[in-house]
Design a protein around this motif. Structure first.
Motif, mmCIF file in Angstrom:
data_model
loop_
_atom_site.group_PDB
_atom_site.id
_atom_site.type_symbol
_atom_site.label_atom_id
_atom_site.label_comp_id
_atom_site.label_asym_id
_atom_site.label_seq_id
_atom_site.Cartn_x
_atom_site.Cartn_y
_atom_site.Cartn_z
ATOM 1 N N ALA A 169 0.829 -1.151 0.131
ATOM 2 C CA ALA A 169 -0.068 0.011 -0.101
ATOM 3 C C ALA A 169 0.974 1.214 0.032
ATOM 4 C CB ALA A 169 -0.827 -0.173 1.278
ATOM 5 N N VAL A 170 0.495 2.125 -0.779
ATOM 6 C CA VAL A 170 1.427 3.537 -1.071
ATOM 7 C C VAL A 170 0.285 4.496 -0.059
ATOM 8 C CG1 VAL A 170 1.989 5.633 -2.360
ATOM 9 C CG2 VAL A 170 2.485 3.161 -2.999
ATOM 10 N N VAL A 171 0.633 4.997 1.275
ATOM 11 C CA VAL A 171 -0.069 5.759 1.992
ATOM 12 C C VAL A 171 0.331 7.290 1.940
ATOM 13 C CG1 VAL A 171 -1.058 5.984 4.315
ATOM 14 C CG2 VAL A 171 -0.626 3.671 3.473
ATOM 15 N N GLY A 172 -0.341 8.178 1.557
ATOM 16 C CA GLY A 172 0.106 9.589 1.271
ATOM 17 C C GLY A 172 -1.182 10.197 1.865
ATOM 18 N N ARG A 173 -0.822 11.712 1.776
ATOM 19 C CA ARG A 173 -1.716 12.804 2.217
ATOM 20 C C ARG A 173 -2.126 13.702 1.122
ATOM 21 N NH1 ARG A 173 -3.827 13.024 7.268
ATOM 22 N NH2 ARG A 173 -2.558 11.754 8.962
ATOM 23 N N VAL A 174 -3.299 14.086 0.999
ATOM 24 C CA VAL A 174 -3.759 15.118 0.120
ATOM 25 C C VAL A 174 -4.602 16.124 0.892
ATOM 26 C CG1 VAL A 174 -3.817 13.649 -1.851
ATOM 27 C CG2 VAL A 174 -5.903 13.780 -0.562
ATOM 28 N N ALA A 175 -5.122 16.982 0.305
ATOM 29 C CA ALA A 175 -5.653 17.896 0.856
ATOM 30 C C ALA A 175 -6.888 17.632 1.854
ATOM 31 C CB ALA A 175 -6.387 19.140 0.020
ATOM 32 N N ALA A 176 -7.555 16.540 1.390
ATOM 33 C CA ALA A 176 -8.834 16.066 2.148
ATOM 34 C C ALA A 176 -8.166 15.148 3.462
ATOM 35 C CB ALA A 176 -9.587 15.220 1.261
ATOM 36 N N GLY A 177 -7.024 14.863 3.193
ATOM 37 C CA GLY A 177 -6.524 13.753 4.280
ATOM 38 C C GLY A 177 -5.834 12.636 3.828
ATOM 39 N N LEU A 178 -5.950 11.588 4.508
ATOM 40 C CA LEU A 178 -5.081 10.315 4.300
ATOM 41 C C LEU A 178 -5.703 9.705 3.035
ATOM 42 C CD1 LEU A 178 -2.865 9.003 5.696
ATOM 43 C CD2 LEU A 178 -4.313 7.250 6.362
ATOM 44 N N THR A 179 -4.668 9.230 2.060
ATOM 45 C CA THR A 179 -4.996 8.342 0.761
ATOM 46 C C THR A 179 -4.343 7.257 0.784
ATOM 47 O OG1 THR A 179 -5.472 8.623 -1.584
ATOM 48 C CG2 THR A 179 -3.449 9.626 -0.663
ATOM 49 N N ALA A 180 -4.993 6.167 0.089
ATOM 50 C CA ALA A 180 -4.012 4.833 0.134
ATOM 51 C C ALA A 180 -4.536 4.298 -1.067
ATOM 52 C CB ALA A 180 -4.509 3.942 1.193
ATOM 53 N N SER A 181 -3.234 3.823 -1.810
ATOM 54 C CA SER A 181 -3.537 2.832 -3.241
ATOM 55 C C SER A 181 -2.878 1.638 -2.879
ATOM 56 C CB SER A 181 -2.799 3.670 -4.325
ATOM 57 O OG SER A 181 -3.028 3.170 -5.452
ATOM 58 N N TRP A 182 -3.711 0.533 -3.336
ATOM 59 C CA TRP A 182 -3.051 -0.799 -3.030
ATOM 60 C C TRP A 182 -2.506 -1.604 -4.236
ATOM 61 C CZ3 TRP A 182 -2.640 -3.052 2.001
ATOM 62 C CH2 TRP A 182 -3.426 -2.054 2.898
ATOM 63 N N GLY A 183 -1.566 -2.195 -4.054
ATOM 64 C CA GLY A 183 -1.127 -2.712 -5.423
ATOM 65 C C GLY A 183 0.005 -3.938 -5.132
ATOM 66 N N SER A 184 1.042 -4.226 -5.695
ATOM 67 C CA SER A 184 2.048 -5.236 -5.582
ATOM 68 C C SER A 184 3.164 -4.957 -5.959
ATOM 69 C CB SER A 184 1.444 -6.601 -6.233
ATOM 70 O OG SER A 184 1.455 -6.353 -7.710
ATOM 71 N N VAL A 185 4.234 -5.750 -5.660
ATOM 72 C CA VAL A 185 5.734 -5.503 -6.218
ATOM 73 C C VAL A 185 5.789 -6.155 -7.426
ATOM 74 C CG1 VAL A 185 8.003 -5.938 -5.718
ATOM 75 C CG2 VAL A 185 6.582 -5.489 -3.835
ATOM 76 N N HIS A 186 6.142 -5.433 -8.664
ATOM 77 C CA HIS A 186 6.330 -5.883 -9.916
ATOM 78 C C HIS A 186 7.600 -6.500 -10.077
ATOM 79 C CE1 HIS A 186 5.622 -6.298 -14.109
ATOM 80 N NE2 HIS A 186 6.777 -5.604 -14.302
ATOM 81 N N LEU A 187 8.714 -5.929 -9.757
ATOM 82 C CA LEU A 187 9.952 -6.604 -9.617
ATOM 83 C C LEU A 187 10.957 -6.095 -8.470
ATOM 84 C CD1 LEU A 187 12.309 -7.404 -11.661
ATOM 85 C CD2 LEU A 187 12.641 -5.102 -12.274
ATOM 86 N N SER A 188 11.763 -6.831 -8.325
ATOM 87 C CA SER A 188 12.613 -6.687 -6.842
ATOM 88 C C SER A 188 13.753 -7.497 -7.390
ATOM 89 C CB SER A 188 11.841 -7.511 -5.468
ATOM 90 O OG SER A 188 12.719 -7.212 -4.536
ATOM 91 N N ALA A 189 14.761 -6.473 -7.650
ATOM 92 C CA ALA A 189 16.065 -7.269 -8.134
ATOM 93 C C ALA A 189 17.195 -6.065 -7.809
ATOM 94 C CB ALA A 189 16.146 -7.425 -9.461
ATOM 95 N N GLY A 190 18.416 -6.365 -8.113
ATOM 96 C CA GLY A 190 19.341 -5.373 -7.615
ATOM 97 C C GLY A 190 20.840 -6.012 -7.335
ATOM 98 N N PRO A 191 21.814 -5.133 -7.145
ATOM 99 C CA PRO A 191 21.784 -3.698 -7.157
ATOM 100 C C PRO A 191 21.516 -2.858 -8.502
ATOM 101 C CG PRO A 191 24.179 -4.543 -7.092
ATOM 102 C CD PRO A 191 23.156 -5.716 -6.993
ATOM 103 N N TRP A 192 21.196 -1.683 -8.546
ATOM 104 C CA TRP A 192 21.168 -1.163 -9.852
ATOM 105 C C TRP A 192 21.645 0.432 -9.762
ATOM 106 C CZ3 TRP A 192 17.336 2.721 -11.425
ATOM 107 C CH2 TRP A 192 16.394 3.120 -10.319
ATOM 108 N N THR A 193 21.696 1.205 -10.785
ATOM 109 C CA THR A 193 22.324 2.283 -10.770
ATOM 110 C C THR A 193 21.234 3.346 -11.296
ATOM 111 O OG1 THR A 193 24.594 1.853 -11.214
ATOM 112 C CG2 THR A 193 24.146 3.978 -11.816
ATOM 113 N N THR A 194 20.937 4.329 -10.642
ATOM 114 C CA THR A 194 20.017 5.150 -11.202
ATOM 115 C C THR A 194 20.227 6.050 -12.399
ATOM 116 O OG1 THR A 194 20.436 7.006 -9.476
ATOM 117 C CG2 THR A 194 19.284 5.473 -8.757
ATOM 118 N N ARG A 195 19.389 6.874 -12.835
ATOM 119 C CA ARG A 195 19.767 7.434 -14.044
ATOM 120 C C ARG A 195 20.730 8.712 -13.692
ATOM 121 N NH1 ARG A 195 16.072 11.652 -15.027
ATOM 122 N NH2 ARG A 195 14.271 11.746 -13.486
#
Length: 298
Positions: A107-133
């Motif tokens: 779950a990604v749990v954040g805040r917006v003007a109205a209060g708490l917000t949540a979006s549920w999903g899943s891990v698509h890829l978990s690997a590593g290490p890696w170099t960012t752009r």
């Protein structure tokens, strides 16, 4: 258990996770953006760095209250910003003790003007290490199958136990990336210990040299190589044996053709980490393992 009973239990479990996380999740607002943040340790907030680039102060918002916050560090290479706000008093999120797994519910749990917000999903890829752009080396590459808005960038990613597993940020091509806990802890640890985020230091000045087709084949290189133009006395490069006139062909096995690319790879690592440099001196090609240091005070 009937379908309705199962759904009710699932809803109750999800609501309990959000209730536990709510005190630790904030919104932060600069002149340009509003996004989410969360308390880590030492009373410090963490959030996504890229949208806050250039901001020195911001507002920290929660439950209708607004307070001044100070941006202590904004590391664009790892996309981690560290913020101090005296009014942001709450328990820190508990970090997960297990690495994220592919298919894991999050779950990604954040805040917006109205209060708490949540979006549920899943891990698509978990690997590593890696170099960012931007050249940082992270312990893990996390791609998340979850919805992320501008308001929830910088929000914590929680597992079904309510423990933090990453920070959610927007990546290229509409991807949602998870910045791993190791990068967050390292950034906060640097700020607590030194007041800033430490980056690696090599101690060389280089000049790119464009190569013709024959030179590329002879040197087994790309369109350009880097010539070492200066080596600082006592620097990690000096200790490793780099000299003026050496050609740098690759870093950690990857061809290097621009000074910006070299700088990004150096500053993407921390003092004490190593670089493997492929060097040509005259007709000889060898490899040097260099332990990066800290840039001397001006």
């Amino acid at each position: 258990m009937g379908q309705s009973s199962f759904s009710s239990q699932l809803d109750a479990e999800r609501a309990a996770i959000l209730d536990r996380a709510a005190p630790s999740v904030f919104a932060v607002e600069s002149q340009r953006v509003r996004q989410s943040a969360f308390l880590w340790r030492g009373g410090l907030l963490v959030t996504a760095a890229e949208p806050l680039d250039g901001a020195e102060s911001l507002r920290v918002l929660k439950d209708g209250a607004s307070s001044e916050g100070e941006v202590l560090a904004c590391d664009l290479r790892t996309d981690v910003a560290v913020v101090r706000c005296a009014a942001a008093v709450a328990p820190a999120l508990t970090p997960s003790t297990t690495a994220p797994r592919v298919g894991q519910t999050i779950a990604v749990v954040g805040r917006v003007a109205a209060g708490l917000t949540a979006s549920w999903g899943s891990v698509h890829l978990s690997a590593g290490p890696w170099t960012t752009r931007r050249g940082a080396t992270l312990a893990r590459r996390l791609l998340l199958d979850v919805s992320l808005t501008h308001f929830t960038e910088g929000a914590p990613v929680l597992d079904i136990e309510g423990c933090a597993v990453a920070m959610a940020v927007r990546g290229p091509a509409h991807q949602v990336l998870g910045i791993p806990l190791e990068a967050i802890e390292a950034a906060v640890g640097d700020v607590v210990a030194h007041g800033h985020i430490a980056h690696g230091y090599l101690g060389v000045r280089v000049v790119p040299l464009a190569l013709g087709v024959q030179a590329r084949h002879r040197l087994n290189a790309g369109r350009a190589v880097l010539i070492v133009a200066d080596v600082a006395q006592g620097s990690p490069a000096f200790v490793a044996g780099l000299e003026i006139g050496d050609l740098l062909l690759a870093i950690d096995g990857d061809a290097v053709q621009s000074s910006d690319r070299l700088l990004g790879r150096i500053q993407g690592k921390r003092p004490g980490e190593t670089l493997l440099l492929t060097r040509r001196r005259g007709a000889a090609v060898d490899e040097l393992t260099v332990t990066l240091g800290t840039r001397p005070a001006a």
